[in-house]
Write an enzyme that holds these catalytic residues in place. Structure first.
Site, short mmCIF file in Angstrom:
data_model
loop_
_atom_site.label_atom_id
_atom_site.label_comp_id
_atom_site.label_asym_id
_atom_site.label_seq_id
_atom_site.Cartn_x
_atom_site.Cartn_y
_atom_site.Cartn_z
N ASN A 28 0.82 -1.21 0.00
CA ASN A 28 0.00 0.00 0.00
C ASN A 28 0.85 1.26 0.00
O ASN A 28 2.08 1.20 0.03
CB ASN A 28 -0.97 -0.03 1.17
CG ASN A 28 -2.24 -0.79 0.84
OD1 ASN A 28 -3.15 -0.26 0.22
ND2 ASN A 28 -2.28 -2.06 1.23
N HIS A 64 23.57 -0.44 9.90
CA HIS A 64 24.86 0.24 9.96
C HIS A 64 25.64 -0.22 11.18
O HIS A 64 25.07 -0.55 12.23
CB HIS A 64 24.65 1.76 10.07
CG HIS A 64 24.12 2.39 8.83
ND1 HIS A 64 24.92 2.83 7.81
CD2 HIS A 64 22.84 2.64 8.43
CE1 HIS A 64 24.18 3.35 6.85
NE2 HIS A 64 22.91 3.23 7.19
N THR A 82 11.51 -6.81 15.87
CA THR A 82 12.96 -6.97 16.02
C THR A 82 13.37 -8.43 16.15
O THR A 82 14.56 -8.73 16.14
CB THR A 82 13.45 -6.21 17.26
OG1 THR A 82 12.80 -6.74 18.43
CG2 THR A 82 13.14 -4.72 17.15
N LYS A 83 12.37 -9.34 16.28
CA LYS A 83 12.66 -10.77 16.43
C LYS A 83 11.74 -11.56 15.52
O LYS A 83 10.68 -11.07 15.10
CB LYS A 83 12.46 -11.21 17.89
CG LYS A 83 13.41 -10.56 18.87
CD LYS A 83 13.14 -11.04 20.28
CE LYS A 83 14.11 -10.39 21.27
NZ LYS A 83 13.83 -10.83 22.67
N ARG A 111 5.57 -8.01 20.56
CA ARG A 111 5.53 -9.21 21.40
C ARG A 111 4.29 -10.02 21.06
O ARG A 111 3.31 -9.51 20.52
CB ARG A 111 5.54 -8.85 22.89
CG ARG A 111 4.34 -8.04 23.32
CD ARG A 111 4.40 -7.65 24.79
NE ARG A 111 3.24 -6.88 25.18
CZ ARG A 111 2.07 -7.40 25.53
NH1 ARG A 111 1.90 -8.72 25.51
NH2 ARG A 111 1.06 -6.63 25.88
#
Length: 202
Positions: free
Chosen positions: A97, A128, A179-180, A194
């Site tokens: 989208n 980075h 992030t996981k 989570r």
């Protein structure tokens, strides 16, 4: 249909590309050639390949240098103001989208069939370095890649960082920062994201 009306109709499709697949035959007579010309023009100057019956908005930016190909499956929809930089592989019936930013780094982004990416989603398959011996902009780049399974719903304004794998049929709640890895069928939300449920539960 007047030219003015047709231009407004194109704008509507650019921002809401799913409407392309609901057009009547009389509108497809001008919309199909418009899309074929748009996609052929991109393939002439970038290492990008389109499957059958795709829609690519006029204001969608695709950049794919040799070795950083973009491969798009059948019936994919790419809306306005999105930025796609290879390597990137979309399965069939994937929807991106408006306002999304996807950069494949070196390792690439892979998105499975029938996955929906809502507006303003950011997916970056690189990171980075952060050593203190030189300025951040001079740091080296690492890239592990991002994999998103099939039939996944990624909500609006989600961010997905490098190295993440999202399993099939998962749902990522609006505004999440992933992030996981996310298991198949999981429902996740939050910053950082989570687990909040499983789609298979009653």
């Amino acid at each position: 249909m007047t030219d003015r009306y047709r231009q407004q109709h194109k704008q509507r499709l650019n921002w809401m590309p799913w409407l392309y697949y609901r057009l009547k035959e009389k509108h497809l007579q001008w919309a199909r050639p418009w899309q074929q010309q748009r996609q052929q023009a991109l393939m002439a100057v970038e290492t990008v390949r389109f499957g059958a019956d795709c829609f690519v908005a006029e204001e969608c930016a695709l950049f794919a240098e040799p070795g950083r190909d973009i491969v798009i499956g059948d019936r994919c929809m790419l809306a306005s103001n999105s930025f796609l930089h290879g390597p990137l592989q979309l399965g069939n019936e994937v929807s991106i989208n408006h306002g999304c930013s996807l950069d494949g780094g070196r390792a690439g982004i892979r998105i499975g069939d029938q996955t929906r990416i809502a507006h303003d989603v950011s997916i970056y398959a690189f990171n980075h370095g952060m050593d203190l011996d030189k300025p951040l902009y001079q740091q080296g780049i690492s890239s592990k890649g991002v994999v998103i399974g099939k039939d996944v719903w990624v909500g609006a304004r989600v961010c997905i960082v490098d190295g993440v794998t999202i399993g099939d049929h998962a749902i990522i709640g609006m505004g999440s920062v992933v992030t996981k890895d996310v298991p198949a069928y999981a429902k996740v939300a939050g910053n950082p994201a989570r687990l909040i449920g499983d789609r298979r539960d009653p």
